[in-house]
Design an enzyme around this catalytic site. Structure first.
Site, short mmCIF file in Angstrom:
data_model
loop_
_atom_site.label_atom_id
_atom_site.label_comp_id
_atom_site.label_asym_id
_atom_site.label_seq_id
_atom_site.Cartn_x
_atom_site.Cartn_y
_atom_site.Cartn_z
N LYS A 22 0.83 -1.21 0.00
CA LYS A 22 0.00 0.00 0.00
C LYS A 22 0.87 1.26 0.00
CE LYS A 22 -1.55 1.53 4.01
NZ LYS A 22 -1.28 2.92 4.42
N ASN A 23 1.88 1.29 0.86
CA ASN A 23 2.67 2.52 0.99
C ASN A 23 3.51 2.81 -0.24
OD1 ASN A 23 1.51 2.95 3.44
ND2 ASN A 23 3.25 2.28 4.66
N CYS A 120 -3.66 7.65 10.12
CA CYS A 120 -3.87 6.93 11.38
C CYS A 120 -3.59 7.82 12.57
CB CYS A 120 -2.97 5.70 11.41
SG CYS A 120 -3.71 4.30 10.57
N ARG A 125 1.87 14.30 13.53
CA ARG A 125 2.67 13.91 12.37
C ARG A 125 3.00 15.14 11.54
NH1 ARG A 125 0.32 8.12 10.44
NH2 ARG A 125 2.20 8.11 9.18
N ASP A 308 5.40 -0.12 11.98
CA ASP A 308 4.11 -0.65 11.56
C ASP A 308 3.91 -2.12 11.97
OD1 ASP A 308 3.46 1.76 10.48
OD2 ASP A 308 3.63 1.16 8.39
N ARG A 400 -8.60 0.07 5.42
CA ARG A 400 -7.77 1.04 4.69
C ARG A 400 -6.56 0.38 4.06
NH1 ARG A 400 -5.86 5.77 8.28
NH2 ARG A 400 -4.51 5.74 6.48
C1 UD1 Z 1 5.18 6.27 6.56
C2 UD1 Z 1 4.18 5.15 6.40
C3 UD1 Z 1 3.71 4.65 7.74
C4 UD1 Z 1 4.91 4.29 8.61
C5 UD1 Z 1 5.92 5.40 8.65
C6 UD1 Z 1 7.21 5.01 9.37
C7 UD1 Z 1 3.11 5.74 4.31
C8 UD1 Z 1 1.89 6.23 3.63
N1 UD1 Z 1 3.04 5.68 5.65
O1 UD1 Z 1 4.52 7.34 7.21
O2 UD1 Z 1 2.88 3.52 7.53
O3 UD1 Z 1 4.45 4.04 9.92
O4 UD1 Z 1 6.29 5.81 7.32
O5 UD1 Z 1 7.79 3.92 8.76
O6 UD1 Z 1 4.09 5.38 3.68
N2 UD1 Z 1 8.50 13.54 10.85
C9 UD1 Z 1 8.79 14.85 11.16
N3 UD1 Z 1 8.65 15.79 10.19
C10 UD1 Z 1 8.25 15.49 8.93
C11 UD1 Z 1 7.96 14.14 8.62
C12 UD1 Z 1 8.10 13.19 9.60
O7 UD1 Z 1 9.18 15.17 12.29
O8 UD1 Z 1 8.15 16.39 8.09
C13 UD1 Z 1 8.65 12.50 11.89
C14 UD1 Z 1 7.34 11.81 12.22
O9 UD1 Z 1 6.62 12.50 13.20
C15 UD1 Z 1 7.84 10.47 12.72
C16 UD1 Z 1 9.09 10.21 11.87
O10 UD1 Z 1 9.47 11.48 11.35
O11 UD1 Z 1 8.25 10.59 14.06
C17 UD1 Z 1 8.87 9.26 10.73
O12 UD1 Z 1 7.73 9.64 9.98
P1 UD1 Z 1 7.61 9.34 8.42
O13 UD1 Z 1 8.65 8.34 8.04
O14 UD1 Z 1 7.55 10.62 7.69
O15 UD1 Z 1 6.20 8.66 8.35
P2 UD1 Z 1 5.17 8.78 7.20
O16 UD1 Z 1 5.88 8.97 5.89
O17 UD1 Z 1 4.12 9.75 7.58
#
Ligand code: UD1
Length: 453
Positions: A22-23, A120, A125, A308, A400
């Site tokens: 999915k991701n 989620c 985030r 995850d 989802r």
């Molecule tokens: C993606 C995955 C999600 C998974 C996560 C971590 C998708 C659609 N979702 O989420 O299933 O749990 O990776 O493997 O692919 N952060 C910041 N600033 C930012 C972006 C992120 O501080 O601009 C922090 C987040 O709060 C978190 C960490 O970085 O603590 C990792 O987040 P991130 O890897 O970005 O997660 P997602 O891409 O949202």
């Protein structure tokens, strides 16, 4: 409201085919709109997040066609007729990866407006790293009334060092930079298999991206993309979920159509916990005959243990022979499910971002509520391993991201039904009837447990 009703206690046995990731698919669908020729995407998972995303790109003018209307796993996309660079609807706000449309449209049209992402419920985030990346490419970014807008007169290559390793920011900046003028270097990037998959798809369309899968990605921008045909990688987390399901029910399950390399951290932990694991090409077989051993888990960016997967492992550890800890290092609020597992007899205490788990010898069925996608999957695993009947509420979270979840579980001999029931008395009645009835699903002979080789 649809709910899962599960009668637990039987080991899951048999083969299950894992769907596309999915991701990965979400990043790839966003990338696809950057192309004005038709791209074909295969192994697309047929889950709610993907349907919402496809509707969103259709709403701005992209062509989305299933060449075989009976087969929702192959889709053709063409972004030539996109005229509207603003995406806003109540559905798109519900999925986190809507933000990939910002990077894709900024790259292609040098402007975008997208409803701020939902997703989620696992903590704050932020998207500051995405914004930092777009700004480094020369774009202006502002947020107004729940929308993020970005625009660039000239989108030019830049140097970006991510302060946190972020899957979303890595993919989003990669999307925009692939059509910027000049060279972009992104350091401290995420190395998840889906980052590599999205980069490979972009390269197939003619992008020039090097280093995906390492800490540093270098992108030479190109002016336009060409047609491509891409198969999405198997879903590492769905695979891990079925492995945990087999482990918690002490079953014998072969997951098929997987890339075992992507499952290394998951398989290593399961082996440590006493599971027998056999890899054979694109299949992995897990057999658990004894009570699982306790362990310690710490979530990390890839190739570390994936956040995850922590809730699904916590269910296995809730049933292990001793004390375990699960430390969550990525998201600050990912232990809501522990209260639900406690209702089922698990012994868990959360302090800060660590869960302390004392294994119990069995769980018992209860009415529990999913708080997010993976927590929901964990509750289903708990229900399948518990004595008695479990009702899982709020299963829209699970839908989802898991394709045909109940059907796949039933294929392994699990007793799970999706029932739409509003009335609480009716729900009680269903649970009581299930408690005293035999299995609704009779496991076929060939699914009987066979000794591991
Ligand atoms: C993606 C995955 C999600 C998974 C996560 C971590 C998708 C659609 N979702 O989420 O299933 O749990 O990776 O493997 O692919 N952060 C910041 N600033 C930012 C972006 C992120 O501080 O601009 C922090 C987040 O709060 C978190 C960490 O970085 O603590 C990792 O987040 P991130 O890897 O970005 O997660 P997602 O891409 O949202």
């Amino acid at each position: 409201m649809e709910q899962y009703f599960i009668k637990g206690g039987s080991p899951l046995v048999g083969n299950v085919e894992i769907s596309g990731a999915k991701n990965s698919a979400l990043g790839i669908l966003a990338a696809a709109i950057m192309c004005d020729e038709t791209v074909t995407i295969r192994n697309l998972p047929d889950v709610n997040d993907i349907r919402v995303f496809l509707n969103a790109i259709k709403s701005i003018g992209a062509m989305v066609v299933y060449p075989d209307p009976e087969n929702r796993h192959v889709v053709k996309i063409n972004g030539r007729n996109i005229r509207n660079h603003k995406v806003d609807n109540e559905y798109i706000r519900k999925i986190r990866a809507s933000y990939y449309l910002i990077g894709a449209m900024l790259g292609k049209y040098k402007e975008a407006g997208v409803a701020l992402p939902g997703g989620c419920n696992i903590g704050v985030r932020p998207i500051d790293q995405h914004q930092k990346g777009f700004k480094a490419l020369g774009a202006e970014v502002h947020i107004d009334k729940g929308m993020i807008y970005t625009k660039a007169e000239h989108l030019t290559g830049g140097y970006i060092y991510l302060d946190v390793v972020s899957v979303g920011a890595t993919i989003n900046i990669m999307l925009a930079a692939s059509m910027a003028e000049g060279t972009t270097v992104i350091e401290n990037v995420a190395k998840e298999p889906h980052v590599v998959d999205v980069a490979q798809f972009l390269n197939q369309m003619g992008a020039d991206i090097k280093g995906a899968g390492t800490d540093r990605i270098k992108i030479n921008g190109v002016k336009k993309f060409k047609a491509a045909d891409h198969e999405i990688i198997p879903d590492q987390i769905e695979a891990g979920t079925f492995l945990c399901m087999a482990a918690a029910t002490r079953g014998d399950v072969t997951i098929t159509h997987v890339i075992p390399k992507h499952l290394e951290s998951i398989l290593a932990k399961l082996k440590e916990m006493g599971a027998e694991i056999h890899e054979n090409g694109d299949e992995v077989r897990i057999a658990v005959t004894k009570r699982l051993k306790p362990t310690t888990i710490k979530t990390m960016p890839h190739p570390g243990f994936p956040t995850d997967m922590q809730s699904q492992f916590a269910v296995c550890l809730a049933l292990a022979d001793g004390s375990s800890t699960v430390a969550e290092k990525i998201f600050e609020n990912r232990f809501k499910y522990t209260d639900e597992l406690t209702k089922m007899g698990a012994s868990m205490k959360v302090e800060g971002t660590t869960a302390f788990i004392s294994g119990v010898d069995h769980l018992t069925g209860a009415i529990v509520t999913a708080s997010d996608l993976r927590a929901g999957a964990a509750l289903v695993i708990a229900g399948l391993s518990a004595e008695g009947v479990t009702c899982v509420e709020e299963i829209q979270y699970i839908q989802r991201g898991y394709e045909n979840f109940a059907e796949k579980i039933r294929g392994l001999g699990g007793y799970i039904q999706k029932i739409d029931v509003e009335d609480l008395f009716e729900r009680e009645r269903i649970m009581r009837r299930m408690e005293f009835s035999g299995s609704l699903v009779q496991p076929p002979m060939e699914r009987r447990r066979i000794p591991a080789e």
